[in-house]
Scaffold this motif. Structure first.
Motif, short mmCIF file in Angstrom:
data_model
loop_
_atom_site.label_atom_id
_atom_site.label_comp_id
_atom_site.label_asym_id
_atom_site.label_seq_id
_atom_site.Cartn_x
_atom_site.Cartn_y
_atom_site.Cartn_z
N GLY A 42 -2.60 62.98 -43.42
CA GLY A 42 -3.73 62.24 -42.71
C GLY A 42 -4.64 63.51 -42.19
O GLY A 42 -5.67 63.38 -41.29
N LYS A 43 -4.22 64.79 -42.17
CA LYS A 43 -4.92 65.93 -41.61
C LYS A 43 -5.33 66.97 -42.72
O LYS A 43 -4.66 66.99 -43.83
CB LYS A 43 -3.93 66.49 -40.56
N GLU A 44 -6.13 67.75 -42.31
CA GLU A 44 -6.88 68.89 -43.10
C GLU A 44 -5.79 70.01 -43.27
O GLU A 44 -4.93 70.04 -42.32
CB GLU A 44 -8.06 69.43 -42.54
N ARG A 45 -5.78 70.67 -44.12
CA ARG A 45 -5.07 71.96 -44.42
C ARG A 45 -5.41 73.11 -43.38
O ARG A 45 -6.56 73.14 -43.10
CB ARG A 45 -5.15 72.51 -45.78
N GLU A 46 -4.33 73.49 -42.80
CA GLU A 46 -4.73 74.65 -41.87
C GLU A 46 -3.76 75.97 -42.02
O GLU A 46 -2.86 75.81 -42.66
CB GLU A 46 -4.55 74.12 -40.41
N GLY A 47 -4.50 77.05 -41.75
CA GLY A 47 -3.69 78.36 -41.98
C GLY A 47 -2.90 78.57 -41.07
O GLY A 47 -2.86 78.15 -39.63
N VAL A 48 -1.51 79.20 -41.17
CA VAL A 48 -0.36 79.26 -40.52
C VAL A 48 -0.49 80.91 -40.23
O VAL A 48 -0.23 81.31 -38.96
CB VAL A 48 0.86 78.82 -41.03
#
Length: 125
Positions: A42-48
């Motif tokens: 349910g969330k957007e992809r994010e950089g780690v």
């Protein structure tokens, strides 16, 4: 052309640790930048985290004290060591790579040109 295969995901209890690996098969130019991303339901992809060919690393600010990105350039392996995990870390983790020379930093919204299939990380409380 770069093919990426992640491994090392699994289930762990809150406070535990995991180390993800990403094996790269390179056909042509070597990656200038590699990184890890994650996407929770349910969330957007994010950089780690990102690491460039000179081993310069950047992190999502909230993760920099607990996550460590590293690489073995001879074996063409990318790693993400994750410590003191919380349930909020539950997500599918993706390895990415790019051969083009551009700013290699999470804060610069770096995005890969090549992607792995992802590996699931589940942290239970």
């Amino acid at each position: 052309q770069v093919q990426l295969v992640e491994s090392g995901g699994g289930s762990v209890q809150s406070g535990g640790s995991l180390r993800l690996s990403c094996a790269a098969s390179v056909y042509g130019a070597s990656p200038y930048c590699m990184g890890w991303f994650r996407q929770a339901p349910g969330k957007e992809r994010e950089g780690v985290a990102t690491i460039d060919k000179y081993d310069y690393t950047t992190y999502q600010f909230s993760l920099k004290d607990r996550f460590i990105i590293s690489q073995d350039k001879i074996k063409r392996l990318l790693y993400l060591e994750m410590n003191n995990l919380s349930p909020e870390a539950t997500a599918t983790y993706y390895c990415a790579a790019a051969t083009e020379i551009r700013l290699c930093a999470v804060a610069a919204n770096w995005n890969g040109d090549y992607w792995g299939q992802g590996t699931q990380v589940t942290v239970s409380s």
